[in-house]
Design a protein around this motif. Structure first.
Motif, PDB file in Angstrom:
ATOM      1  N   SER A   1     -26.253  63.986 -13.281  1.00 19.20           N
ATOM      2  CA  SER A   1     -24.610  64.160 -13.374  1.00 19.20           C
ATOM      3  C   SER A   1     -23.770  64.552 -12.059  1.00 19.20           C
ATOM      4  CB  SER A   1     -24.191  64.644 -14.512  1.00 19.20           C
ATOM      5  OG  SER A   1     -22.537  64.240 -14.322  1.00 19.20           O
ATOM      6  N   GLU A   2     -22.825  63.509 -11.711  1.00 21.93           N
ATOM      7  CA  GLU A   2     -22.142  63.059 -10.471  1.00 21.93           C
ATOM      8  C   GLU A   2     -21.645  64.926 -10.745  1.00 21.93           C
ATOM      9  OE1 GLU A   2     -21.532  60.689  -7.863  1.00 21.93           O
ATOM     10  OE2 GLU A   2     -22.112  58.414  -9.158  1.00 21.93           O
ATOM     11  N   ASP A   3     -20.946  64.600 -11.753  1.00 22.50           N
ATOM     12  CA  ASP A   3     -19.983  65.292 -12.253  1.00 22.50           C
ATOM     13  C   ASP A   3     -20.024  66.682 -11.952  1.00 22.50           C
ATOM     14  OD1 ASP A   3     -18.811  63.936 -13.088  1.00 22.50           O
ATOM     15  OD2 ASP A   3     -18.299  63.691 -15.290  1.00 22.50           O
ATOM     16  N   SER A   4     -21.639  67.151 -12.032  1.00 23.73           N
ATOM     17  CA  SER A   4     -21.983  68.570 -12.033  1.00 23.73           C
ATOM     18  C   SER A   4     -22.862  69.594 -10.424  1.00 23.73           C
ATOM     19  CB  SER A   4     -23.413  68.861 -13.259  1.00 23.73           C
ATOM     20  OG  SER A   4     -24.086  67.862 -13.358  1.00 23.73           O
ATOM     21  N   ILE A   5     -22.865  67.807  -9.722  1.00 26.57           N
ATOM     22  CA  ILE A   5     -23.451  68.190  -8.294  1.00 26.57           C
ATOM     23  C   ILE A   5     -22.756  69.827  -7.718  1.00 26.57           C
ATOM     24  CG2 ILE A   5     -23.899  67.632  -5.572  1.00 26.57           C
ATOM     25  CD1 ILE A   5     -23.895  64.831  -7.248  1.00 26.57           C
ATOM     26  N   VAL A   6     -21.648  70.195  -8.135  1.00 30.39           N
ATOM     27  CA  VAL A   6     -21.052  71.437  -6.772  1.00 30.39           C
ATOM     28  C   VAL A   6     -21.378  72.406  -7.465  1.00 30.39           C
ATOM     29  CG1 VAL A   6     -18.861  71.760  -6.256  1.00 30.39           C
ATOM     30  CG2 VAL A   6     -19.212  69.470  -5.871  1.00 30.39           C
ATOM     31  N   ASP A   7     -20.881  72.233  -9.204  1.00 30.26           N
ATOM     32  CA  ASP A   7     -21.384  73.651  -9.486  1.00 30.26           C
ATOM     33  C   ASP A   7     -23.234  74.195  -9.492  1.00 30.26           C
ATOM     34  OD1 ASP A   7     -19.255  73.846 -10.345  1.00 30.26           O
ATOM     35  OD2 ASP A   7     -18.669  72.428 -12.480  1.00 30.26           O
ATOM     36  N   ASN A   8     -23.681  72.956  -9.265  1.00 32.66           N
ATOM     37  CA  ASN A   8     -25.650  73.471  -9.119  1.00 32.66           C
ATOM     38  C   ASN A   8     -26.044  73.704  -7.659  1.00 32.66           C
ATOM     39  OD1 ASN A   8     -25.198  72.679 -12.562  1.00 32.66           O
ATOM     40  ND2 ASN A   8     -25.717  71.172 -12.130  1.00 32.66           N
ATOM     41  N   ILE A   9     -24.871  73.453  -7.217  1.00 31.87           N
ATOM     42  CA  ILE A   9     -25.857  73.515  -5.141  1.00 31.87           C
ATOM     43  C   ILE A   9     -26.000  74.994  -4.836  1.00 31.87           C
ATOM     44  CG2 ILE A   9     -25.251  73.494  -3.223  1.00 31.87           C
ATOM     45  CD1 ILE A   9     -23.240  70.987  -3.009  1.00 31.87           C
ATOM     46  N   THR A  10     -25.451  75.989  -5.939  1.00 36.00           N
ATOM     47  CA  THR A  10     -26.018  77.274  -5.730  1.00 36.00           C
ATOM     48  C   THR A  10     -27.106  77.530  -6.663  1.00 36.00           C
ATOM     49  OG1 THR A  10     -23.777  78.111  -4.916  1.00 36.00           O
ATOM     50  CG2 THR A  10     -25.655  79.966  -6.072  1.00 36.00           C
ATOM     51  N   LYS A  11     -26.765  77.160  -7.910  1.00 34.61           N
ATOM     52  CA  LYS A  11     -28.107  77.015  -8.492  1.00 34.61           C
ATOM     53  C   LYS A  11     -29.523  76.926  -8.387  1.00 34.61           C
ATOM     54  CE  LYS A  11     -24.804  77.185 -13.007  1.00 34.61           C
ATOM     55  NZ  LYS A  11     -25.292  76.735 -13.385  1.00 34.61           N
ATOM     56  N   VAL A  12     -29.000  75.912  -7.288  1.00 35.59           N
ATOM     57  CA  VAL A  12     -30.428  74.813  -7.179  1.00 35.59           C
ATOM     58  C   VAL A  12     -30.867  75.581  -5.935  1.00 35.59           C
ATOM     59  CG1 VAL A  12     -31.581  72.509  -5.688  1.00 35.59           C
ATOM     60  CG2 VAL A  12     -30.002  72.411  -8.278  1.00 35.59           C
ATOM     61  N   ARG A  13     -30.015  76.073  -4.666  1.00 32.76           N
ATOM     62  CA  ARG A  13     -30.751  76.054  -3.814  1.00 32.76           C
ATOM     63  C   ARG A  13     -31.664  77.631  -3.831  1.00 32.76           C
ATOM     64  NH1 ARG A  13     -29.040  80.530  -0.697  1.00 32.76           N
ATOM     65  NH2 ARG A  13     -29.558  80.196   1.154  1.00 32.76           N
ATOM     66  N   ASP A  14     -31.241  78.935  -4.995  1.00 31.06           N
ATOM     67  CA  ASP A  14     -31.464  79.327  -5.192  1.00 31.06           C
ATOM     68  C   ASP A  14     -33.454  79.975  -6.432  1.00 31.06           C
ATOM     69  OD1 ASP A  14     -29.213  81.183  -4.436  1.00 31.06           O
ATOM     70  OD2 ASP A  14     -28.444  81.543  -6.297  1.00 31.06           O
ATOM     71  N   SER A  15     -32.894  79.116  -7.147  1.00 31.64           N
ATOM     72  CA  SER A  15     -34.133  78.178  -7.621  1.00 31.64           C
ATOM     73  C   SER A  15     -35.374  77.575  -7.042  1.00 31.64           C
ATOM     74  CB  SER A  15     -34.217  77.230  -8.720  1.00 31.64           C
ATOM     75  OG  SER A  15     -34.099  75.982  -8.057  1.00 31.64           O
ATOM     76  N   ILE A  16     -34.974  77.568  -6.030  1.00 34.10           N
ATOM     77  CA  ILE A  16     -36.108  77.002  -4.355  1.00 34.10           C
ATOM     78  C   ILE A  16     -36.593  78.613  -3.856  1.00 34.10           C
ATOM     79  CG2 ILE A  16     -36.216  75.718  -1.851  1.00 34.10           C
ATOM     80  CD1 ILE A  16     -36.471  73.964  -4.413  1.00 34.10           C
ATOM     81  N   GLY A  17     -35.768  78.504  -3.371  1.00 33.72           N
ATOM     82  CA  GLY A  17     -35.966  80.562  -3.267  1.00 33.72           C
ATOM     83  C   GLY A  17     -36.524  81.431  -3.873  1.00 33.72           C
ATOM     84  N   GLU A  18     -36.118  81.164  -4.715  1.00 28.89           N
ATOM     85  CA  GLU A  18     -37.744  81.891  -5.780  1.00 28.89           C
ATOM     86  C   GLU A  18     -38.800  81.623  -5.642  1.00 28.89           C
ATOM     87  OE1 GLU A  18     -37.385  83.943 -10.316  1.00 28.89           O
ATOM     88  OE2 GLU A  18     -35.816  83.016  -9.355  1.00 28.89           O
TER      89      GLU A  18
END
Length: 331
Positions: free
Chosen positions: A219-236
């Motif tokens: 969803s394009e509406d949730s991209i900004v809200d999920n940027i930190t979540k995505v990068r944290d999951s990649i880091g883990e």
């Protein structure tokens, strides 16, 4: 004999000054470092209110860095001293008196690469107003030219993309210099490359790191809200610390800044913030570009992060910015 020597001297001068095409003149290489400009302004203006305004606008801090660092480093010279080799500076802000308050851009006048921003004003009041209203525009002109200059250097020493499975699988093109070494390149479309900072445009102790990967576009509406979540999951999953249970996350005490931008003429989001290693003391700045690839229903993500303890990091992150902005998605 004297005539022959004179003719040879003239011929040598023409050859040394001539470019690749007839009538062209080869300019000397410009001087000056990245993110640094030379202001050509009368000394009385520099120590007065116009100079104060330049220091205020150009001295704004770059977001996302652990220590305060200005957007640009600025030095000043009086117009009477703007001659000889000083004219070869790669980034010049030249103030001149004129009836109209305006700015204009001149490229490669005395050296190459070079950009001169000519700022004209009728009096001190107009000069101050010009800096206030168009200062951000002037800063962006200089930064854009620095990005192009770095990208041109990197393009001459870029790595062979056919050797990178992730770049090939994602169908992208990006200019990464050969000084970056492979850390991880998985069939899951995750690339990690690292540069030791002892060499290159920006130098110091530590490393610059590049991550490239993609995630589905839900969803394009949730991209900004999920940027930190995505990068944290990649880091883990991919960026471990020195012990079990340690991995890279977004620093909890510092909220990242996200701006809408464009990469490869596509909608994208630029995020700047600080990373840390969970349960450890390692930390530093990161830069994330999340590119919306609607055609392939995905987000293509470039991230750069720096680990360089006890030194300024602005120029390290700027190198990563130049690499990230070279990303293109093949059609």
């Amino acid at each position: 004999m004297k005539k022959i020597i004179a003719i040879l001297a003239i011929a040598l001068f023409i050859v040394s000054c001539g470019g690749g095409k007839k009538g062209e003149i080869t300019l000397p290489s410009s001087t000056g470092n990245t993110n640094r400009i030379l202001v050509v302004m009368k000394g009385t203006d520099w120590i007065g209110k116009p100079g104060d305004e330049i220091r205020r606008v150009f001295g704004e801090h770059q977001v996302g860095l652990p220590q305060p660092e200005t957007l640009l480093s600025v030095s000043q010279i009086d117009p009477s001293g703007f001659g000889s080799f000083v004219k070869n500076n790669k980034a010049v802000l030249l103030f001149q008196k004129a009836d109209t308050a305006d700015i204009s851009v001149i490229k490669n006048k005395y050296a190459a690469p070079q950009v001169i921003v000519v700022a004209t004003a009728k009096n001190e009041e107009e000069m101050i107003n010009l800096i206030q209203t168009r200062g951000k525009e002037i800063i962006q002109i200089f930064k854009d030219e620095d990005i192009k200059a770095i990208q041109n250097i990197f393009h001459k020493e870029r790595i062979d993309h056919t050797q990178l499975a992730t770049v090939k699988n994602l169908g992208i093109d990006i200019t990464i210099p050969k000084r970056y070494r492979l850390v991880q390149d998985t069939l899951n479309n995750f690339l990690w490359m690292r540069q030791r900072l002892q060499s290159g445009i920006a130098r110091g102790d530590g490393t610059n790191n590049i991550l490239i990967y993609s995630v589905p576009l839900t969803s394009e509406d949730s991209i900004v809200d999920n940027i930190t979540k995505v990068r944290d999951s990649i880091g883990e999953k991919f960026i471990p610390g020195s012990k079990e249970g340690m991995y890279m996350i977004t620093e909890k005490a510092y909220a990242p800044f996200t701006y809408e931008t464009q990469i490869d003429n596509k909608k994208a989001y630029e995020t700047r913030g600080k990373w840390e290693v969970k349960n450890d003391f390692m930390a530093g700045p990161f830069l994330n570009y999340t590119v919306v690839d609607k055609k392939n229903n995905r987000l293509v993500i470039f991230e750069g992060f720096t680990f360089a303890p006890a030194v300024n990091k602005r120029d390290f992150v700027f190198e990563l910015e130049a690499i990230g902005k070279s990303l293109k998605i093949k059609e």
